[in-house]
Design a protein around this motif. Structure first.
Motif, mmCIF file in Angstrom:
data_model
loop_
_atom_site.group_PDB
_atom_site.id
_atom_site.type_symbol
_atom_site.label_atom_id
_atom_site.label_comp_id
_atom_site.label_asym_id
_atom_site.label_seq_id
_atom_site.Cartn_x
_atom_site.Cartn_y
_atom_site.Cartn_z
ATOM 1 N N SER A 173 0.856 -1.180 0.000
ATOM 2 C CA SER A 173 0.000 0.000 0.000
ATOM 3 C C SER A 173 0.893 1.230 0.000
ATOM 4 C CB SER A 173 -0.916 -0.005 1.228
ATOM 5 O OG SER A 173 -0.158 0.202 2.409
ATOM 6 N N SER A 174 0.282 2.403 0.066
ATOM 7 C CA SER A 174 1.079 3.633 0.051
ATOM 8 C C SER A 174 1.957 3.761 1.286
ATOM 9 C CB SER A 174 0.154 4.852 -0.060
ATOM 10 O OG SER A 174 -0.751 4.878 1.026
ATOM 11 N N THR A 175 1.584 3.064 2.362
ATOM 12 C CA THR A 175 2.356 3.145 3.605
ATOM 13 C C THR A 175 3.028 1.825 3.982
ATOM 14 O OG1 THR A 175 0.305 2.716 4.828
ATOM 15 C CG2 THR A 175 0.980 5.012 4.576
ATOM 16 N N LEU A 176 2.674 0.736 3.312
ATOM 17 C CA LEU A 176 3.311 -0.566 3.530
ATOM 18 C C LEU A 176 3.978 -0.949 2.217
ATOM 19 C CD1 LEU A 176 3.531 -2.647 5.844
ATOM 20 C CD2 LEU A 176 1.571 -3.843 4.861
ATOM 21 N N LEU A 177 5.250 -0.660 2.103
ATOM 22 C CA LEU A 177 5.931 -0.674 0.815
ATOM 23 C C LEU A 177 6.211 -2.091 0.327
ATOM 24 C CD1 LEU A 177 8.463 2.257 1.310
ATOM 25 C CD2 LEU A 177 6.123 2.322 0.409
ATOM 26 N N SER A 178 6.219 -2.250 -1.001
ATOM 27 C CA SER A 178 6.445 -3.566 -1.605
ATOM 28 C C SER A 178 7.840 -4.084 -1.286
ATOM 29 C CB SER A 178 6.238 -3.490 -3.122
ATOM 30 O OG SER A 178 7.154 -2.584 -3.714
ATOM 31 N N THR A 179 8.827 -3.192 -1.192
ATOM 32 C CA THR A 179 10.194 -3.631 -0.883
ATOM 33 C C THR A 179 10.274 -4.206 0.532
ATOM 34 O OG1 THR A 179 10.679 -1.325 -0.293
ATOM 35 C CG2 THR A 179 11.339 -2.073 -2.487
#
Length: 298
Positions: free
Chosen positions: A78-84
């Motif tokens: 999400s915008s605050t839980l990053l894919s990296t």
């Protein structure tokens, strides 16, 4: 065959799960990963529009756990839980626990063998939200067991938001699991699901109210739970049992029997219930009991 239609191998060409579990885990994982990469190369050639997508999700990766971690990270970010951040979390967890990788392989095989709509391993890996939700849950469960509960619950929330599958991170899930369609599946905190179980959409394994403690169902190996079934309370569904679609189960179901209805009753009666010879969780036979259960006609 119509022009432009892709021809895929039949699921029956895939070795049975019972045979697969006898092979060394590393060999089985390597075989499935080789199949996935071969399928991705074929699909990229047949459908160039997907070439970049298939390269980034499968072909650019050196192992199944790296591909799966990348795909889950991108699905659940999400915008605050990053894919990296999620990629590192998934990869570290899968890489450090061979049992999680073995379970993922068993789940891939389960979908390929049991679901006639599953045209390839790569199709399951990329597109089956039940499979993806189950793998992400296993990581959340690992975090929960490590007392990293805020992160486990955050991951649980994202799995529910993205896949519409709500499994509490404390719930214990076996391997060889098929969440078929998966939408609306709810599994409570103290639930236990055995190996080689198949669960259809809108199934609830829930509690009975505000009771605390051990309050959710225990599902034995090889069980089949039909669409829309609801099982409530700390009840046991015996090994190799079948729960008919739409049933409401509030008490234990003996092994190798079929429970149908609202409230659910045993096919054949309580005293001498009809016994199942095959494993319904693998055969996916939903309706063979109907002639014994009623004189249903249209």
């Amino acid at each position: 065959m119509p022009a432009g239609e892709l021809r895929y191998p039949s699921p029956v060409s895939c070795p049975p799960i019972s045979q697969a579990t006898e092979a060394p885990v590393e060999e089985d994982e390597a075989w499935v990963w080789a199949q996935i990469k071969a399928e991705a190369r074929r699909d990229a050639e047949l459908e160039p529009a997907l070439a970049s997508y298939l390269y980034s999700t499968i072909l650019s990766h050196s192992s199944l756990e790296r591909s799966l971690s990348f795909h889950l990270g991108n699905k659940l970010c999400s915008s605050t839980l990053l894919s990296t951040l999620l990629y590192d979390l998934f990869l570290n967890t899968f890489s450090s626990d061979p049992s999680l990788r073995a379970a993922a392989v068993a789940d891939l095989r389960a979908a390929r063998v049991r679901d006639p709509a599953c045209i390839s391993f790569s199709h399951c890996l990329l597109n089956y939200k039940g499979f993806l939700a189950c793998q992400a849950h296993r990581v959340a469960h690992k975090l929960w067991a490590q007392s990293r509960r805020p992160l486990a619950l955050a991951l649980h929330s994202r799995i529910s938001d993205v896949f519409a599958v709500d499994i509490h991170p404390a719930a214990k899930i076996g391997k060889g699991i098929l969440f078929d369609h998966a939408t609306g599946v709810v599994i409570g905190e103290t639930a236990v699901v055995g190996n080689n179980v198949s669960i259809l959409h809108h199934v609830t394994l829930g509690g009975t109210g505000k009771a605390c403690g051990d309050r959710h169902p225990k599902i034995g190996d090889g069980v089949l739970i039909g669409a829309g079934a609801t099982i409530l309370g700390n009840v046991k569904i015996g090994e190799g049992a079948k729960i008919g679609a739409g049933s409401v189960v509030l008490i234990d179901v003996p092994p190798r029997t079929t429970a149908v209805g609202n409230p659910a009753r045993l096919v054949g009666g309580k005293d001498k219930p009809s016994r199942l010879e095959e494993c319904p969780g693998e055969s996916m036979d939903h309706t063979s009991f109907i002639s014994e259960w009623s004189d249903y006609i249209i």
